[in-house]
Design a protein around this motif. Sequence first.
Motif, PDB file in Angstrom:
ATOM      1  N   LYS A 166       6.354  89.690  48.780  1.00  0.00           N
ATOM      2  CA  LYS A 166       7.817  89.637  48.716  1.00  0.00           C
ATOM      3  C   LYS A 166       8.404  89.315  50.078  1.00  0.00           C
ATOM      4  O   LYS A 166       7.920  89.771  51.102  1.00  0.00           O
ATOM      5  N   ALA A 174      14.864  80.464  44.616  1.00  0.00           N
ATOM      6  CA  ALA A 174      15.621  81.649  45.029  1.00  0.00           C
ATOM      7  C   ALA A 174      16.865  81.283  45.836  1.00  0.00           C
ATOM      8  O   ALA A 174      17.858  82.005  45.803  1.00  0.00           O
ATOM      9  N   LEU A 175      16.818  80.171  46.555  1.00  0.00           N
ATOM     10  CA  LEU A 175      17.945  79.777  47.408  1.00  0.00           C
ATOM     11  C   LEU A 175      19.011  78.964  46.685  1.00  0.00           C
ATOM     12  O   LEU A 175      20.195  79.034  47.044  1.00  0.00           O
ATOM     13  N   ASP A 211      24.731  85.341  51.624  1.00  0.00           N
ATOM     14  CA  ASP A 211      23.967  85.869  50.487  1.00  0.00           C
ATOM     15  C   ASP A 211      22.564  86.266  50.925  1.00  0.00           C
ATOM     16  O   ASP A 211      21.991  85.672  51.839  1.00  0.00           O
ATOM     17  N   GLU A 212      22.028  87.282  50.251  1.00  0.00           N
ATOM     18  CA  GLU A 212      20.647  87.698  50.466  1.00  0.00           C
ATOM     19  C   GLU A 212      19.897  87.551  49.159  1.00  0.00           C
ATOM     20  O   GLU A 212      20.473  87.677  48.084  1.00  0.00           O
ATOM     21  N   THR A 213      18.609  87.257  49.272  1.00  0.00           N
ATOM     22  CA  THR A 213      17.782  87.099  48.083  1.00  0.00           C
ATOM     23  C   THR A 213      16.371  87.589  48.375  1.00  0.00           C
ATOM     24  O   THR A 213      15.920  87.537  49.517  1.00  0.00           O
ATOM     25  N   THR A 214      15.713  88.069  47.339  1.00  0.00           N
ATOM     26  CA  THR A 214      14.318  88.477  47.461  1.00  0.00           C
ATOM     27  C   THR A 214      13.467  87.460  46.727  1.00  0.00           C
ATOM     28  O   THR A 214      13.761  87.087  45.599  1.00  0.00           O
ATOM     29  N   VAL A 215      12.420  86.997  47.404  1.00  0.00           N
ATOM     30  CA  VAL A 215      11.541  85.975  46.841  1.00  0.00           C
ATOM     31  C   VAL A 215      10.133  86.534  46.736  1.00  0.00           C
ATOM     32  O   VAL A 215       9.635  87.134  47.681  1.00  0.00           O
ATOM     33  N   GLU A 271      18.063  86.147  54.156  1.00  0.00           N
ATOM     34  CA  GLU A 271      19.525  86.133  54.262  1.00  0.00           C
ATOM     35  C   GLU A 271      19.936  84.753  54.758  1.00  0.00           C
ATOM     36  O   GLU A 271      19.403  84.251  55.744  1.00  0.00           O
ATOM     37  N   LYS A 323      22.976  79.757  46.162  1.00  0.00           N
ATOM     38  CA  LYS A 323      23.429  80.795  47.099  1.00  0.00           C
ATOM     39  C   LYS A 323      24.336  80.162  48.159  1.00  0.00           C
ATOM     40  O   LYS A 323      24.372  78.952  48.345  1.00  0.00           O
ATOM     41  N   GLU A 361      12.375  88.957  51.974  1.00  0.00           N
ATOM     42  CA  GLU A 361      13.820  89.161  51.903  1.00  0.00           C
ATOM     43  C   GLU A 361      14.476  88.143  52.829  1.00  0.00           C
ATOM     44  O   GLU A 361      14.233  88.149  54.035  1.00  0.00           O
ATOM     45  N   ARG A 384      27.422  75.510  48.280  1.00  0.00           N
ATOM     46  CA  ARG A 384      26.262  76.325  47.908  1.00  0.00           C
ATOM     47  C   ARG A 384      24.975  75.534  48.114  1.00  0.00           C
ATOM     48  O   ARG A 384      25.000  74.314  48.168  1.00  0.00           O
TER      49      ARG A 384
END
Length: 155
Positions: A140, A122-123, A130-134, A144, A126, A142, A78
Amino acid sequence: MLDITKKLEEEIKLLEHELTTELPAEIKKAVALGDLSENAEYHSAKQRQEFVNARLGQLKKRMGELSLVNLTNIPADRVGFGSTIVVFDNTKGEEITYRLVTSEESDVTKGLISTTSPIGKALVGKKVGDETTVVTPNGKRELEILKLTTIHDEA
């Protein structure tokens, strides 16, 4: 991590030299000029002395914090400190490579981001896919995770 501790040690050494050698000489010279109440050189040297003392305290505290980092606690599968991450930014439509570093080493122009930055936070934790919104100061984003190389992979 060794680079940052080396830089901190060098700065500590320079500041300690200034504090024990240069500033006392400046203060002594200023005192010899007479009336301290209107002596700009004296007040300037004393202010610098206070600043150097405060900065030394910060640096020594940070060295202590860095000495507590246990690399075996960083996950091998991770995102964590020292990881290099290739992400696809869906907002910008481009691939970006980041490396998670300490706040002292961060340089966004080189892709070095702090683990305490919005993107870094945010990372962390992960894994690939995985995807995350920052939420960043620019809005914002998005992200991946496409590829991950951890500090263990590089060892």
